[in-house]
Motif scaffolding. Structure first.
Motif, PDB file in Angstrom:
ATOM      1  N   TYR A 118     -86.088 -70.739 -92.036  1.00 16.18           N
ATOM      2  CA  TYR A 118     -86.415 -70.137 -93.331  1.00 16.18           C
ATOM      3  C   TYR A 118     -85.956 -71.020 -94.493  1.00 16.18           C
ATOM      4  O   TYR A 118     -85.432 -70.528 -95.498  1.00 16.18           O
ATOM      5  N   GLY A 119     -86.115 -72.324 -94.328  1.00 18.78           N
ATOM      6  CA  GLY A 119     -85.799 -73.249 -95.405  1.00 18.78           C
ATOM      7  C   GLY A 119     -84.370 -73.738 -95.435  1.00 18.78           C
ATOM      8  O   GLY A 119     -84.038 -74.647 -96.213  1.00 18.78           O
ATOM      9  N   PHE A 120     -83.494 -73.179 -94.599  1.00 19.23           N
ATOM     10  CA  PHE A 120     -82.100 -73.606 -94.547  1.00 19.23           C
ATOM     11  C   PHE A 120     -81.902 -74.564 -93.376  1.00 19.23           C
ATOM     12  O   PHE A 120     -82.366 -74.297 -92.267  1.00 19.23           O
ATOM     13  N   ARG A 121     -81.200 -75.660 -93.599  1.00 20.18           N
ATOM     14  CA  ARG A 121     -81.029 -76.689 -92.584  1.00 20.18           C
ATOM     15  C   ARG A 121     -79.572 -76.876 -92.189  1.00 20.18           C
ATOM     16  O   ARG A 121     -78.679 -76.769 -93.031  1.00 20.18           O
ATOM     17  N   SER A 122     -79.364 -77.201 -90.924  1.00 23.20           N
ATOM     18  CA  SER A 122     -78.047 -77.626 -90.455  1.00 23.20           C
ATOM     19  C   SER A 122     -78.069 -79.155 -90.433  1.00 23.20           C
ATOM     20  O   SER A 122     -78.578 -79.763 -89.496  1.00 23.20           O
ATOM     21  N   GLU A 123     -77.539 -79.763 -91.477  1.00 23.90           N
ATOM     22  CA  GLU A 123     -77.562 -81.226 -91.556  1.00 23.90           C
ATOM     23  C   GLU A 123     -76.725 -81.855 -90.449  1.00 23.90           C
ATOM     24  O   GLU A 123     -77.059 -82.939 -89.953  1.00 23.90           O
ATOM     25  N   GLY A 141     -95.653 -75.850 -92.256  1.00 20.81           N
ATOM     26  CA  GLY A 141     -95.492 -74.418 -92.030  1.00 20.81           C
ATOM     27  C   GLY A 141     -94.403 -74.064 -91.049  1.00 20.81           C
ATOM     28  O   GLY A 141     -94.420 -72.974 -90.458  1.00 20.81           O
ATOM     29  N   LEU A 142     -93.406 -74.945 -90.875  1.00 24.38           N
ATOM     30  CA  LEU A 142     -92.303 -74.648 -89.961  1.00 24.38           C
ATOM     31  C   LEU A 142     -91.434 -73.532 -90.541  1.00 24.38           C
ATOM     32  O   LEU A 142     -90.996 -73.601 -91.691  1.00 24.38           O
ATOM     33  N   VAL A 143     -91.181 -72.512 -89.753  1.00 26.42           N
ATOM     34  CA  VAL A 143     -90.317 -71.406 -90.162  1.00 26.42           C
ATOM     35  C   VAL A 143     -88.943 -71.556 -89.527  1.00 26.42           C
ATOM     36  O   VAL A 143     -87.911 -71.445 -90.193  1.00 26.42           O
ATOM     37  N   VAL A 144     -88.906 -71.815 -88.219  1.00 28.92           N
ATOM     38  CA  VAL A 144     -87.656 -71.918 -87.463  1.00 28.92           C
ATOM     39  C   VAL A 144     -87.781 -73.063 -86.461  1.00 28.92           C
ATOM     40  O   VAL A 144     -88.859 -73.271 -85.886  1.00 28.92           O
ATOM     41  N   GLY A 145     -86.672 -73.780 -86.231  1.00 26.64           N
ATOM     42  CA  GLY A 145     -86.643 -74.806 -85.202  1.00 26.64           C
ATOM     43  C   GLY A 145     -85.264 -74.911 -84.571  1.00 26.64           C
ATOM     44  O   GLY A 145     -84.274 -75.085 -85.290  1.00 26.64           O
ATOM     45  N   PHE A 146     -85.186 -74.772 -83.237  1.00 29.61           N
ATOM     46  CA  PHE A 146     -83.898 -74.898 -82.548  1.00 29.61           C
ATOM     47  C   PHE A 146     -84.115 -75.180 -81.071  1.00 29.61           C
ATOM     48  O   PHE A 146     -85.193 -74.928 -80.525  1.00 29.61           O
ATOM     49  N   TYR A 147     -83.073 -75.719 -80.406  1.00 27.27           N
ATOM     50  CA  TYR A 147     -83.078 -75.813 -78.958  1.00 27.27           C
ATOM     51  C   TYR A 147     -82.669 -74.452 -78.403  1.00 27.27           C
ATOM     52  O   TYR A 147     -81.617 -73.909 -78.770  1.00 27.27           O
TER      53      TYR A 147
END
Length: 258
Positions: A118-123, A141-147
């Motif tokens: 949602y626009g927040f990143r873990s740098e 259009g990426l909403v969420v990305g994680f392993y």
């Protein structure tokens, strides 16, 4: 980042429970979340009419050409994920950092290594996995990305997501070779992950996951916006902005320092 609805009555109750001391309890849901669920059916019916791609439970990844990944790129992403498995005890449990998911992730078997949501990143996490971060940066259009890392004794009970506005996309990176069940059921159709092959589905259909192989299963889990006509896109943007301000997202953001 994946909204979990109360499972249907016929859902399976099988699975290996986490030790009592390691179980997480979901807090009471907010009025906004409960309201969103109460209007979900008509809103999703409208989104289905706005969709420019099929509205079936499972969707061909070719409808999302931005997901295309070549062999070199896929192997780099896989290697970054595999390197993290050596220190998997330091990767947070999904239910621990996301209280709203504790009904389906009540123990430490399901871990998550977040890059953004949602626009927040873990740098910090992005710096550890530069190839993965570079791939995510090119996904519109990426909403969420994680392993999504599931130990070999994991069962995710039957549940549904909140909205058709975005789609769940799995890029399998590490699939167990041991015998045993490692698969997902989406609306009654079973699917086994294949390394390097995208699997895309609509999370508003009931789905359930098993891994009882004794080995970890790792996928790059994305949520991306569904291709829709402009009214659907505008409505999806509104939902996105509302959700990113709720505790549903802010709890995860705080836990990750994003």
């Amino acid at each position: 980042m994946l909204d979990a609805e109360d499972r249907p009555q016929e859902a399976s109750e099988t699975g290996t429970p986490a030790p009592e001391a390691e179980r997480y309890v979901r807090p009471k849901q907010t009025r906004l979340v409960r309201f969103g669920k109460s209007i979900r059916a008509p809103v999703n019916a409208w989104f289905a009419k706005q969709s420019l791609i099929p509205t079936s439970p499972i969707i061909d990844a070719e409808h999302l050409p931005a997901l295309a990944v070549n062999e070199t790129e896929w192997r780099a992403i896989r290697d970054e994920a595999a390197a993290l498995l050596a220190g998997r005890e330091d990767i947070p449990a999904f239910g621990k950092i996301s209280p709203d998911h504790r009904r389906i992730a009540s123990g430490p078997q399901w871990k998550s290594f977040f890059f953004e949501g949602y626009g927040f990143r873990s740098e910090k996490n992005r710096a550890l996995c530069p190839a993965t971060a570079a791939f995510l940066d090119r996904i519109p259009g990426l909403v969420v990305g994680f392993y999504s890392i599931m130990a070999g004794d994991t069962h995710v009970p039957r549940h549904r997501g909140l909205t058709k506005a975005w789609l769940n996309c799995h890029l399998p990176l590490v699939v167990p070779k041991n015998p045993g069940r490692c698969e997902i059921d989406v609306d009654g159709t079973l699917h086994q992950w294949r390394e390097g092959e995208w699997f895309v589905f609509d999370e508003t259909f009931a789905h359930e996951v098993w891994n009882d192989t004794g080995q970890s299963r790792v996928v790059l889990m994305l949520q991306v916006r569904r291709p829709m006509r402009w009214p659907g896109r505008m409505a999806a943007r509104t939902i996105y902005e509302l959700i990113r301000r709720t505790g549903f997202v802010q709890d995860v953001r705080q836990a990750l320092g994003a």
